[in-house]
Design a protein around this motif. Structure first.
Motif, PDB file in Angstrom:
ATOM      1  N   TYR A  49       1.184   4.285  -7.523  1.00  0.00           N
ATOM      2  CA  TYR A  49       1.695   3.221  -8.379  1.00  0.00           C
ATOM      3  C   TYR A  49       1.163   1.869  -7.920  1.00  0.00           C
ATOM      4  CZ  TYR A  49       5.077   6.170 -10.828  1.00  0.00           C
ATOM      5  OH  TYR A  49       5.652   7.116 -11.617  1.00  0.00           O
ATOM      6  N   GLU A  50       1.289   0.876  -8.825  1.00  0.00           N
ATOM      7  CA  GLU A  50       0.987  -0.500  -8.464  1.00  0.00           C
ATOM      8  C   GLU A  50       2.116  -1.034  -7.597  1.00  0.00           C
ATOM      9  OE1 GLU A  50      -1.757  -2.347  -9.012  1.00  0.00           O
ATOM     10  OE2 GLU A  50      -2.614  -0.461  -9.747  1.00  0.00           O
TER      11      GLU A  50
ATOM     12  N   ASN B 151       0.812  -1.217   0.000  1.00  0.00           N
ATOM     13  CA  ASN B 151       0.000   0.000   0.000  1.00  0.00           C
ATOM     14  C   ASN B 151       0.840   1.259   0.000  1.00  0.00           C
ATOM     15  OD1 ASN B 151      -2.875   0.657  -0.026  1.00  0.00           O
ATOM     16  ND2 ASN B 151      -2.400   1.868   1.802  1.00  0.00           N
ATOM     17  N   PHE B 152       2.129   1.143   0.361  1.00  0.00           N
ATOM     18  CA  PHE B 152       3.008   2.314   0.267  1.00  0.00           C
ATOM     19  C   PHE B 152       3.147   2.732  -1.197  1.00  0.00           C
ATOM     20  CE2 PHE B 152       6.906   4.730   0.202  1.00  0.00           C
ATOM     21  CZ  PHE B 152       6.833   5.466   1.377  1.00  0.00           C
ATOM     22  N   TYR B 153       3.250   1.717  -2.088  1.00  0.00           N
ATOM     23  CA  TYR B 153       3.288   2.042  -3.513  1.00  0.00           C
ATOM     24  C   TYR B 153       1.975   2.698  -3.943  1.00  0.00           C
ATOM     25  CZ  TYR B 153       7.496  -0.861  -4.133  1.00  0.00           C
ATOM     26  OH  TYR B 153       8.759  -1.386  -4.071  1.00  0.00           O
TER      27      TYR B 153
ATOM     28  N   ILE C 236       4.150  14.484  -5.033  1.00  0.00           N
ATOM     29  CA  ILE C 236       3.390  14.700  -6.264  1.00  0.00           C
ATOM     30  C   ILE C 236       3.216  13.346  -6.944  1.00  0.00           C
ATOM     31  CG2 ILE C 236       3.285  15.876  -8.491  1.00  0.00           C
ATOM     32  CD1 ILE C 236       5.115  18.007  -7.361  1.00  0.00           C
ATOM     33  N   ARG C 237       1.980  12.944  -7.111  1.00  0.00           N
ATOM     34  CA  ARG C 237       1.690  11.667  -7.756  1.00  0.00           C
ATOM     35  C   ARG C 237       1.929  11.770  -9.271  1.00  0.00           C
ATOM     36  NH1 ARG C 237      -3.894   9.318  -5.056  1.00  0.00           N
ATOM     37  NH2 ARG C 237      -2.956   8.494  -3.142  1.00  0.00           N
TER      38      ARG C 237
ATOM     39  N   PHE D 176       9.415  11.694  -5.922  1.00  0.00           N
ATOM     40  CA  PHE D 176       7.997  11.997  -5.705  1.00  0.00           C
ATOM     41  C   PHE D 176       7.802  13.220  -4.811  1.00  0.00           C
ATOM     42  CE2 PHE D 176       8.110   7.413  -6.501  1.00  0.00           C
ATOM     43  CZ  PHE D 176       7.176   7.293  -7.518  1.00  0.00           C
ATOM     44  N   VAL D 177       8.824  13.608  -4.074  1.00  0.00           N
ATOM     45  CA  VAL D 177       8.678  14.685  -3.092  1.00  0.00           C
ATOM     46  C   VAL D 177       8.514  16.020  -3.811  1.00  0.00           C
ATOM     47  CG1 VAL D 177       9.780  15.901  -1.172  1.00  0.00           C
ATOM     48  CG2 VAL D 177      10.028  13.417  -1.402  1.00  0.00           C
TER      49      VAL D 177
END
Length: 737
Positions: free
Chosen positions: A262-263, A255-257, A307-308, A277-278
């Motif tokens: 992301y998957e 679930n961290f991914y 940022i996704r 990602f930061v």
């Protein structure tokens, strides 16, 4: 854990008995050897059981610690479940250790000391297991003190367990030594040992098979726990991670991914990848966090943005604690929570708080304005509870009753005590009817104030139901004593006015007849003198006679005009349907001789039916046409144009009304001598004339009558003139149908 007991099987007994009879000596030695070997094996196993249980106990303590820390870090009460489970397991583990070490006083003493340390530590943690309490004291000095003490106790527990383990290891060395010596006995015991070994292998197979079953069951339980943890991460929008401070290898939960967008396992779980990602503005913060983890081997709660891949900005909060493995690996176990919704909710909450504060300030201002308005307007407001028959009065409501604000608890009963005796039944009936009708219409009654002064009150009220379903009535009460006295005085004045109007009407009637009677006699004698004595008069006498005749004619016209003006002032006008086409036709017929003499041209539109007084409208049209004929230019054919249309007030600037009210607009335009625009208001004044008596005949009453007629119809009349070019009279009559 139960202590293993090895029981000899029947087959073994049979074999042993036969062997005993065949080779007594060998059998006896073999039996003794087997017995010693069995005892040594039990002692070795016993030592391992104690060590294993000690490690299990410490594992439960760490589970309890992790549960409590997870709860304190995330405020998620789900972390309390493993905390309570671990506490229960600790008690069970102590019971097993008590049983295993019952024959060892030293270990019993150590176990008691260990119990006191663990108990003290659990007491510290127990103080923060209440969710409501822990929210308020997490950041207090007391909490930090207890947290440090708890960490110190954890080290003490580890030391005590290590001490007990060392004692057991000493026993293990000795027992292994004895066991090895027994193993190396003479080959004469080989057969016996072989037989025992076979039996032990069979027994070991049986135990191993049982252990495998238990291991499968434990593995199944572990898989369930892992699945539930994964589901909890998904539901709570958080992920877990591990960071080995020695190898710098990081591991992410599935679930961290997902919270990164992301998957699971779609990219390597490294710190460098995570930094991509930061949010650019928060990278320094995250780098500082990573550096602090390496230096302090700890991660306090820290918030940053990521940022996704789809560009969405999310807020994360991360926290972690150091976990020491047996192989001396230092691993930081952490939890990262997606708190975007929490941040947004907090922002919304702050906005709502600001809005509420603003609204509260506005309400305070409105409340103060209402208080001042009540004082200035001499009224008070109140709320009546139908269930308790109690009121809530505004401050000025108390003052209207002659009391200081909040000086008593208002009820329907004490209200009735202040109502004037003759009006109590009226007020009581109004409140009883309000239970069914839901309102109190305008109600006038009298009140006896505290100082015994009688005041006149007027009350209106309407029921309402609040959000809790409680039905009440809100009302306003005004002190109308001054208005009441003014109305009394006004009624007296109206009565006097009616009497004066009646007397004036009688005076007009008498005056008109009494004035016209001598006037008729004067005109009769003038007529006789003209017929019989005119030739006998001197030139001066004839001139005087002509002047007397003209004066008497003006006198008659003036009396008739005054009578007409008096009729327009009467208040008994009855409005009916008036066809202006017929009115105009009658006016032209009435003035036909004058129109024919001047050869005037009259042009006009078609009119609608209006609401009005027919004889007054007839007088209005006649006077305006007559006025245009009178003030026509010599040697110029008079031309009168009458226009009609319906208009809205807002489209007529001269009316100065911004409304949708409809008016009948009638405009009279002529080509006469006109007048100066500065005299546009004066010409409507009674007896006002712009020309001398010798220039144009008239009394100065005609246009005053026109203005009065228009005002009687709630309308307007305007005049516009240009000297030498003509005049325009514009009339606005309201359309009622």
């Amino acid at each position: 854990m139960r202590e293993n007991k090895f029981k000899t099987s029947k087959v073994h007994k049979i074999i042993f008995t036969i062997s005993l009879f065949v080779v007594l000596f060998v059998g006896a030695v073999t039996y003794k050897h087997i017995e010693n070997l069995s005892q040594s094996s039990k002692l070795v196993v016993h030592t391992y059981e104690v060590n294993l249980e000690l490690e299990q106990l410490f594992s439960y303590i760490k589970d309890s610690e992790n549960g409590m820390r997870g709860f304190l870090i995330t405020r998620d009460e789900n972390y309390l479940n493993p905390y309570y489970t671990a506490n229960s397991n600790i008690n069970e583990s102590f019971a097993k250790l008590k049983k295993l070490t019952k024959d060892n006083k030293q270990q019993q003493q150590n176990l008691n000391e260990l119990y006191e340390i663990i108990k003290k530590r659990l007491d510290y943690n127990g103080e923060y297991s209440d969710p409501d309490l822990s929210r308020n004291i997490v950041n207090t000095k007391e909490f930090k003190k207890n947290f440090n003490e708890s960490s110190r106790l954890l080290v003490a527990i580890r030391n005590k367990i290590n001490q007990m383990t060392e004692i057991e290891d000493t026993f293990l060395i000795k027992r292994n030594s004895i066991y090895n010596e027994q193993i190396n006995l003479t080959p004469i015991l080989t057969l016996s040992i072989l037989l025992v070994t076979i039996l032990l292998i069979v027994y070991a197979y049986y135990k191993t098979n049982n252990d495998l079953e238990k291991l499968k069951e434990a593995n199944n339980t572990l898989n369930k726990a892992f699945f539930l943890n994964s589901q909890a991460e998904i539901l709570s929008s958080f992920g877990t991670w591990e960071w080995d401070l020695v190898t710098h290898v990081t591991k992410y939960s599935e679930n961290f991914y997902r919270i990164l967008g992301y998957e699971p396992y779609s990219f390597p779980s490294t710190n460098d990848n995570f930094l991509t990602f930061v949010h650019p503005e928060d990278k320094e913060i995250v780098l500082g966090i990573m550096d602090r983890v390496v230096r302090e081997e700890n991660l306090p709660p820290s918030t940053f943005r990521i940022i996704r891949p789809d560009g969405e900005i999310r807020y994360f909060r991360a926290t972690g604690k150091l976990f020491l493995e047996k192989l001396k690996h230092k691993t930081v176990l952490g939890v990262t929570h997606d708190i975007t919704d929490e941040i947004n909710n907090n922002k919304l909450l702050e906005e709502n708080i600001q809005s509420l504060e603003k609204l509260n300030n506005e309400l305070i201002i409105f409340d103060e304005s209402s208080r001042q308005a009540e004082i200035l307007g001499n009224y008070g407001s109140w709320i009546f509870n139908f269930e308790t028959n109690e009121f809530i009065y505004s401050e000025n409501k108390y003052r209207l009753m002659g009391f200081e604000p909040k000086s008593f608890q208002p009820t329907l009963e004490n209200l009735m005590d202040h109502i004037y005796e003759d009006d109590r039944e009226l007020v009581q009936e109004a409140f009883e009817n309000a239970n069914t009708t839901g309102e109190i219409p305008a109600l006038n009654y009298r009140v006896v104030r505290k100082d015994k002064e009688i005041r006149h009150f007027k009350t209106v009220a309407k029921s309402f139901t609040d959000l809790s379903g409680l039905e009440s009535m809100i009302g306003t009460t005004q002190d109308v004593t001054e208005d009441y006295h003014k109305n009394e005085l006004l009624e007296e004045r109206n009565y006097e006015l009616e009497q004066n109007i009646k007397e004036l009407s009688e005076f007009n009637h008498v005056a008109s007849h009494d004035l016209q009677e001598p006037l008729r006699k004067i005109q009769t004698f003038i007529s006789r003198i003209n017929d019989k004595e005119k030739e006998n008069l001197t030139d001066f006498g004839k001139d005087y006679l002509i002047r007397i005749e003209k004066a008497s004619s003006r006198m008659r016209i003036l009396i008739n005009d005054l009578l007409q003006y008096s009729r327009t002032n009467r208040g008994d006008n009855v409005f009916t349907q008036v066809d202006l086409n017929e009115v105009l036709a009658n006016s032209i017929l009435e003035l036909s001789q004058n129109i024919e003499d001047k050869k005037a041209i009259i042009k006009y539109d078609s009119f609608d039916v209006i609401e009005g007084v027919e004889f007054q409208m007839q007088q209005l049209f006649t006077n305006l046409i007559s006025n245009s004929l009178k003030y026509s230019k010599e040697d110029v054919v008079p031309e009168i144009v009458i226009k009609y249309k319906k208009v809205k007030a807002k489209n007529e600037p001269i009316l100065k009304e911004d409304s949708h009210e409809v008016y009948h607009k009638i405009k009279f335009t002529d080509n006469g001598i006109g007048f100066e625009q500065e005299n546009a208001e004066k010409i409507f004044l009674l007896f006002n004339r712009l020309h001398g008596k010798t220039e144009y005949q008239g009394t100065g009453v005609g246009l005053a009558i026109c203005k009065k007629i228009v005002e009687n119809h709630n309308g307007y009349i305007f005049a516009k003139g240009v000297p030498g070019k003509g005049a325009t009279f514009t009339i606005y009559i309201p359309k009622y149908i």
